[in-house]
Design a protein around this motif. Structure first.
Motif, PDB file in Angstrom:
ATOM      1  N   ARG A 114       0.781  -1.274   0.112  1.00 28.80           N
ATOM      2  CA  ARG A 114       0.040   0.016  -0.055  1.00 28.80           C
ATOM      3  C   ARG A 114       0.826   1.104  -0.082  1.00 28.80           C
ATOM      4  NH1 ARG A 114      -5.306   1.350   1.324  1.00 28.80           N
ATOM      5  NH2 ARG A 114      -5.335   3.386   2.552  1.00 28.80           N
ATOM      6  N   ALA A 115       2.090   1.025   0.837  1.00 31.70           N
ATOM      7  CA  ALA A 115       2.865   2.471   0.846  1.00 31.70           C
ATOM      8  C   ALA A 115       3.466   2.755  -0.455  1.00 31.70           C
ATOM      9  CB  ALA A 115       3.833   1.973   1.850  1.00 31.70           C
ATOM     10  N   ALA A 116       3.860   1.587  -1.344  1.00 27.86           N
ATOM     11  CA  ALA A 116       4.411   1.594  -2.563  1.00 27.86           C
ATOM     12  C   ALA A 116       3.409   2.416  -3.587  1.00 27.86           C
ATOM     13  CB  ALA A 116       4.814   0.443  -2.940  1.00 27.86           C
ATOM     14  N   VAL A 117       2.138   1.956  -3.566  1.00 27.58           N
ATOM     15  CA  VAL A 117       1.164   2.553  -4.354  1.00 27.58           C
ATOM     16  C   VAL A 117       0.853   4.114  -3.836  1.00 27.58           C
ATOM     17  CG1 VAL A 117      -1.281   2.309  -4.954  1.00 27.58           C
ATOM     18  CG2 VAL A 117       0.085   0.393  -4.770  1.00 27.58           C
ATOM     19  N   LYS A 118       0.860   4.365  -2.585  1.00 23.05           N
ATOM     20  CA  LYS A 118       0.702   5.653  -2.403  1.00 23.05           C
ATOM     21  C   LYS A 118       1.854   6.483  -2.700  1.00 23.05           C
ATOM     22  CE  LYS A 118      -2.301   6.004   1.672  1.00 23.05           C
ATOM     23  NZ  LYS A 118      -2.396   6.194   3.049  1.00 23.05           N
ATOM     24  N   ALA A 119       2.959   6.174  -2.801  1.00 22.86           N
ATOM     25  CA  ALA A 119       4.364   6.915  -3.101  1.00 22.86           C
ATOM     26  C   ALA A 119       4.215   7.030  -4.809  1.00 22.86           C
ATOM     27  CB  ALA A 119       5.558   6.358  -2.832  1.00 22.86           C
ATOM     28  N   GLU A 120       3.909   6.068  -5.386  1.00 22.45           N
ATOM     29  CA  GLU A 120       3.631   6.175  -6.886  1.00 22.45           C
ATOM     30  C   GLU A 120       2.779   6.893  -7.205  1.00 22.45           C
ATOM     31  OE1 GLU A 120       2.117   3.114 -10.362  1.00 22.45           O
ATOM     32  OE2 GLU A 120       3.677   2.372  -8.695  1.00 22.45           O
ATOM     33  N   THR A 121       1.529   7.070  -6.608  1.00 21.75           N
ATOM     34  CA  THR A 121       0.572   7.992  -6.782  1.00 21.75           C
ATOM     35  C   THR A 121       0.649   9.511  -6.567  1.00 21.75           C
ATOM     36  OG1 THR A 121      -1.123   6.358  -6.248  1.00 21.75           O
ATOM     37  CG2 THR A 121      -2.152   8.607  -6.453  1.00 21.75           C
TER      38      THR A 121
ATOM     39  N   PRO B   7      -4.445  14.664 -18.833  1.00 19.02           N
ATOM     40  CA  PRO B   7      -3.339  15.710 -18.227  1.00 19.02           C
ATOM     41  C   PRO B   7      -2.610  16.134 -19.547  1.00 19.02           C
ATOM     42  CG  PRO B   7      -2.719  13.807 -17.201  1.00 19.02           C
ATOM     43  CD  PRO B   7      -4.146  13.681 -17.861  1.00 19.02           C
ATOM     44  N   VAL B   8      -2.412  17.388 -19.712  1.00 20.97           N
ATOM     45  CA  VAL B   8      -1.594  18.069 -20.791  1.00 20.97           C
ATOM     46  C   VAL B   8      -0.399  18.656 -20.179  1.00 20.97           C
ATOM     47  CG1 VAL B   8      -3.557  18.406 -22.447  1.00 20.97           C
ATOM     48  CG2 VAL B   8      -2.840  20.222 -20.980  1.00 20.97           C
ATOM     49  N   GLU B   9       0.669  18.865 -21.028  1.00 22.74           N
ATOM     50  CA  GLU B   9       2.035  19.338 -20.457  1.00 22.74           C
ATOM     51  C   GLU B   9       1.581  20.964 -20.014  1.00 22.74           C
ATOM     52  OE1 GLU B   9       4.824  18.017 -20.045  1.00 22.74           O
ATOM     53  OE2 GLU B   9       3.736  16.157 -20.622  1.00 22.74           O
ATOM     54  N   LYS B  10       2.240  21.305 -19.082  1.00 21.70           N
ATOM     55  CA  LYS B  10       2.118  22.732 -18.579  1.00 21.70           C
ATOM     56  C   LYS B  10       2.762  23.562 -19.732  1.00 21.70           C
ATOM     57  CE  LYS B  10       0.878  21.630 -13.726  1.00 21.70           C
ATOM     58  NZ  LYS B  10       1.381  21.908 -12.474  1.00 21.70           N
ATOM     59  N   SER B  11       2.353  24.854 -19.687  1.00 22.50           N
ATOM     60  CA  SER B  11       3.032  25.646 -20.642  1.00 22.50           C
ATOM     61  C   SER B  11       4.222  26.198 -19.614  1.00 22.50           C
ATOM     62  CB  SER B  11       2.031  26.964 -20.959  1.00 22.50           C
ATOM     63  OG  SER B  11       2.799  27.945 -21.889  1.00 22.50           O
ATOM     64  N   THR B  12       5.347  26.858 -20.549  1.00 24.07           N
ATOM     65  CA  THR B  12       6.368  27.170 -19.952  1.00 24.07           C
ATOM     66  C   THR B  12       6.491  28.775 -20.051  1.00 24.07           C
ATOM     67  OG1 THR B  12       7.637  26.775 -21.923  1.00 24.07           O
ATOM     68  CG2 THR B  12       7.645  25.133 -20.287  1.00 24.07           C
TER      69      THR B  12
ATOM     70  N   LYS C 233       2.534  14.887  -8.674  1.00 16.94           N
ATOM     71  CA  LYS C 233       3.429  15.991  -8.425  1.00 16.94           C
ATOM     72  C   LYS C 233       4.110  16.317  -9.819  1.00 16.94           C
ATOM     73  CE  LYS C 233       5.510  16.210  -3.895  1.00 16.94           C
ATOM     74  NZ  LYS C 233       6.589  15.973  -3.055  1.00 16.94           N
ATOM     75  N   ALA C 234       4.117  15.115 -10.616  1.00 20.10           N
ATOM     76  CA  ALA C 234       4.545  15.165 -11.969  1.00 20.10           C
ATOM     77  C   ALA C 234       3.489  15.774 -12.931  1.00 20.10           C
ATOM     78  CB  ALA C 234       4.905  13.741 -12.521  1.00 20.10           C
ATOM     79  N   GLY C 235       2.117  15.818 -12.281  1.00 17.41           N
ATOM     80  CA  GLY C 235       0.777  16.467 -13.153  1.00 17.41           C
ATOM     81  C   GLY C 235       0.655  15.303 -14.295  1.00 17.41           C
ATOM     82  N   LYS C 236       0.480  13.832 -13.908  1.00 17.24           N
ATOM     83  CA  LYS C 236       0.282  12.806 -14.719  1.00 17.24           C
ATOM     84  C   LYS C 236      -1.126  12.189 -14.457  1.00 17.24           C
ATOM     85  CE  LYS C 236       4.955  12.594 -16.675  1.00 17.24           C
ATOM     86  NZ  LYS C 236       5.620  11.683 -17.389  1.00 17.24           N
TER      87      LYS C 236
END
Length: 137
Positions: free
Chosen positions: A35-42, A60-65, A47-50
């Motif tokens: 469960r901890a591994a799944v939570k860390a992966e999520t 999700p789409v890539e954020k504009s720079t 954070k990566a916006g995926k």
């Protein structure tokens, strides 16, 4: 060579059994994830916006720079103006939402209630659960 119905059925059963055992063997080959591994992966995907948003949202789409040309206050003011003018699309999946549906009826509430009472008394109404869309037993 001629096969009987029993031989064909037995051959089919053997094929089905072999396929299901192969699936079970492959499913057990990978170790279960904690469960901890799944939570860390999520959390990392968030954070990566995926992560895909809940509901009927798009992937999700890539954020504009490129930096924005408007301040936050300007964007908020534009949104408030658009809301006051009725230019914002309603939330949800009803694109053809009726605008200004505040049409007045020709009867008063008392008249509608009296008509309903008369229809019930004359047994002209459909009892609850017995209409055309009611489930069958």
């Amino acid at each position: 060579m001629k096969f009987t119905n029993i031989q064909v059925a037995m051959n089919a059963a053997v094929v089905v059994a072999a396929a299901s055992f192969a699936q079970l063997a492959l499913a057990q080959a990978s170790a279960p994830v904690s469960r901890a591994a799944v939570k860390a992966e999520t959390k990392a995907a968030e954070k990566a916006g995926k992560l895909t948003p809940a509901g009927e949202g798009a992937a999700p789409v890539e954020k504009s720079t490129t930096p924005s040309t408007k301040t936050r206050a300007q964007r908020k003011a534009e949104t408030l103006d658009a809301r006051k003018q009725g230019q914002l699309a309603p939330a949800g999946s009803l694109p053809d939402y009726p605008k200004n549906s505040k049409s007045k009826g020709t009867k008063t509430r008392a008249e509608r209630k009296a008509e309903t009472r008369a229809a019930v008394k004359a047994r002209e109404t459909v009892p609850a659960g017995e209409g055309p869309g009611a489930p069958t037993k």
